[in-house]
Design a protein around this motif. Structure first.
Motif, PDB file in Angstrom:
ATOM      1  N   LYS A   1      24.733  40.118  43.874  1.00  0.00           N
ATOM      2  CA  LYS A   1      25.665  41.202  43.300  1.00  0.00           C
ATOM      3  C   LYS A   1      25.925  42.298  44.234  1.00  0.00           C
ATOM      4  O   LYS A   1      27.242  42.575  44.461  1.00  0.00           O
ATOM      5  N   LYS A   2      25.292  42.501  45.244  1.00  0.00           N
ATOM      6  CA  LYS A   2      25.480  43.802  46.270  1.00  0.00           C
ATOM      7  C   LYS A   2      26.479  43.134  47.397  1.00  0.00           C
ATOM      8  O   LYS A   2      27.252  43.759  47.631  1.00  0.00           O
ATOM      9  N   ASN A   3      26.130  41.948  47.627  1.00  0.00           N
ATOM     10  CA  ASN A   3      27.208  41.316  48.547  1.00  0.00           C
ATOM     11  C   ASN A   3      28.580  41.007  48.027  1.00  0.00           C
ATOM     12  O   ASN A   3      29.526  41.287  48.744  1.00  0.00           O
ATOM     13  N   LEU A   4      28.795  40.550  46.669  1.00  0.00           N
ATOM     14  CA  LEU A   4      29.842  40.598  46.143  1.00  0.00           C
ATOM     15  C   LEU A   4      30.588  41.813  46.029  1.00  0.00           C
ATOM     16  O   LEU A   4      32.014  41.791  46.276  1.00  0.00           O
ATOM     17  N   VAL A   5      30.149  43.013  45.738  1.00  0.00           N
ATOM     18  CA  VAL A   5      30.539  44.298  45.585  1.00  0.00           C
ATOM     19  C   VAL A   5      31.083  44.609  47.051  1.00  0.00           C
ATOM     20  O   VAL A   5      32.387  45.305  47.186  1.00  0.00           O
ATOM     21  N   ALA A   6      30.329  44.672  47.803  1.00  0.00           N
ATOM     22  CA  ALA A   6      30.658  44.970  49.419  1.00  0.00           C
ATOM     23  C   ALA A   6      31.729  44.010  49.762  1.00  0.00           C
ATOM     24  O   ALA A   6      32.773  44.548  50.680  1.00  0.00           O
ATOM     25  N   MET A   7      31.794  42.707  49.461  1.00  0.00           N
ATOM     26  CA  MET A   7      32.874  41.891  49.853  1.00  0.00           C
ATOM     27  C   MET A   7      34.282  42.382  49.376  1.00  0.00           C
ATOM     28  O   MET A   7      35.449  42.290  50.093  1.00  0.00           O
ATOM     29  N   HIS A   8      34.139  42.745  47.965  1.00  0.00           N
ATOM     30  CA  HIS A   8      35.464  43.228  47.156  1.00  0.00           C
ATOM     31  C   HIS A   8      35.770  44.489  47.896  1.00  0.00           C
ATOM     32  O   HIS A   8      37.281  44.758  48.144  1.00  0.00           O
ATOM     33  N   ARG A   9      34.874  45.482  48.033  1.00  0.00           N
ATOM     34  CA  ARG A   9      35.276  46.683  48.738  1.00  0.00           C
ATOM     35  C   ARG A   9      35.988  46.333  50.189  1.00  0.00           C
ATOM     36  O   ARG A   9      37.038  47.041  50.686  1.00  0.00           O
ATOM     37  N   MET A  10      35.518  45.493  50.907  1.00  0.00           N
ATOM     38  CA  MET A  10      36.286  45.187  52.347  1.00  0.00           C
ATOM     39  C   MET A  10      37.735  44.584  52.088  1.00  0.00           C
ATOM     40  O   MET A  10      38.342  45.026  52.878  1.00  0.00           O
ATOM     41  N   ARG A  11      37.616  43.817  51.109  1.00  0.00           N
ATOM     42  CA  ARG A  11      38.912  43.338  50.879  1.00  0.00           C
ATOM     43  C   ARG A  11      39.935  44.311  50.549  1.00  0.00           C
ATOM     44  O   ARG A  11      41.135  44.458  50.848  1.00  0.00           O
ATOM     45  N   GLN A  12      39.481  45.455  49.687  1.00  0.00           N
ATOM     46  CA  GLN A  12      40.308  46.584  49.092  1.00  0.00           C
ATOM     47  C   GLN A  12      40.675  47.368  50.451  1.00  0.00           C
ATOM     48  O   GLN A  12      41.820  47.733  50.363  1.00  0.00           O
TER      49      GLN A  12
END
Length: 224
Positions: A211-222
């Motif tokens: 979950k943490k990595n998913l949120v971080a990856m999404h944030r970096m994409r944004q």
């Protein structure tokens, strides 16, 4: 004799929507039916050699599971989830799988442990994201199966693990398969030691890290 035949026919008719649902669910989760794919009832009825009634029931069940949505003028479509929805499902996985593993480990025999190891060996050899997702799904279901709780297993299968088609696509870009696979082997080792509390904690931490990595990856994409 006619009564027995009628009962058999009725049983087959009742099972047909479940078979259609299970096949469509598998294809959605493995990416064979990607998000946005229309699911036309007539085409599915032809494919499964059935009437529209069991197809409609199968699609209704997939809608309940959050895999399919109905859109005006388009009918049933494979759903696309946003990150917030995926995180909600991951929270459900943490609760359900942690509980299931605590109950499962004391019941695990050698056959269960051998099955878990066999799945991880296949995971080691896999070289595609859809294959990783399918083997991850099999591992987590096999891990929880010895809890011998059919309703709990169904909840895990239907409402938790449908996150895999999203998380594995994004996680493969962030961490590859080595990190999650190392977690899997630590979980297996705890199961071999019959330490249900440790195995459950490792499963919970494994999903939290996802979950943490998913949120971080999404944030970096944004931000990118």
């Amino acid at each position: 004799m006619s009564i027995t035949k009628t009962k058999g026919s009725s049983s087959k008719a009742q099972a047909l929507p479940h078979r259609i649902r299970d096949q469509l669910r598998y294809e959605i989760l493995t990416g064979a039916l990607p998000a946005g794919t229309p699911l036309k009832q007539d085409a599915l009825a032809t494919r499964f050699q059935a009437s529209r009634i069991p197809v409609r029931e199968a699609l209704r069940q997939l809608e309940t599971e959050g895999l399919v949505a109905y859109h005006l003028n388009r009918g049933a479509v494979v759903i696309r989830m946003d990150v917030d929805q995926i995180c909600e499902l991951l929270d459900i996985r943490i609760a359900l799988e942690g509980y299931a593993v605590r109950a499962a480990v004391p019941n695990m025999g050698r056959a269960d442990l051998d099955m878990l190891e066999s799945i991880l060996r296949e995971y080691d050899e896999a070289d595609s994201v859809p294959r990783w997702a399918e083997l991850n799904r099999r591992f987590h279901l096999a891990l929880c199966a010895p809890a011998n709780n059919t309703r709990l297993r169904r909840l895990i299968e239907e409402y938790g693990l449908n996150t895999d088609r999203y998380t594995h696509e994004m996680m493969s870009m962030a961490t590859g398969k080595d990190g999650p696979q190392a977690d899997h082997y630590r979980i297996l080792e705890a199961c071999r030691k019959q330490d249900g509390a440790l195995a459950a904690r490792l499963v919970e931490e494994h999903i939290i890290e996802t979950k943490k990595n998913l949120v971080a990856m999404h944030r970096m994409r944004q931000e990118g």
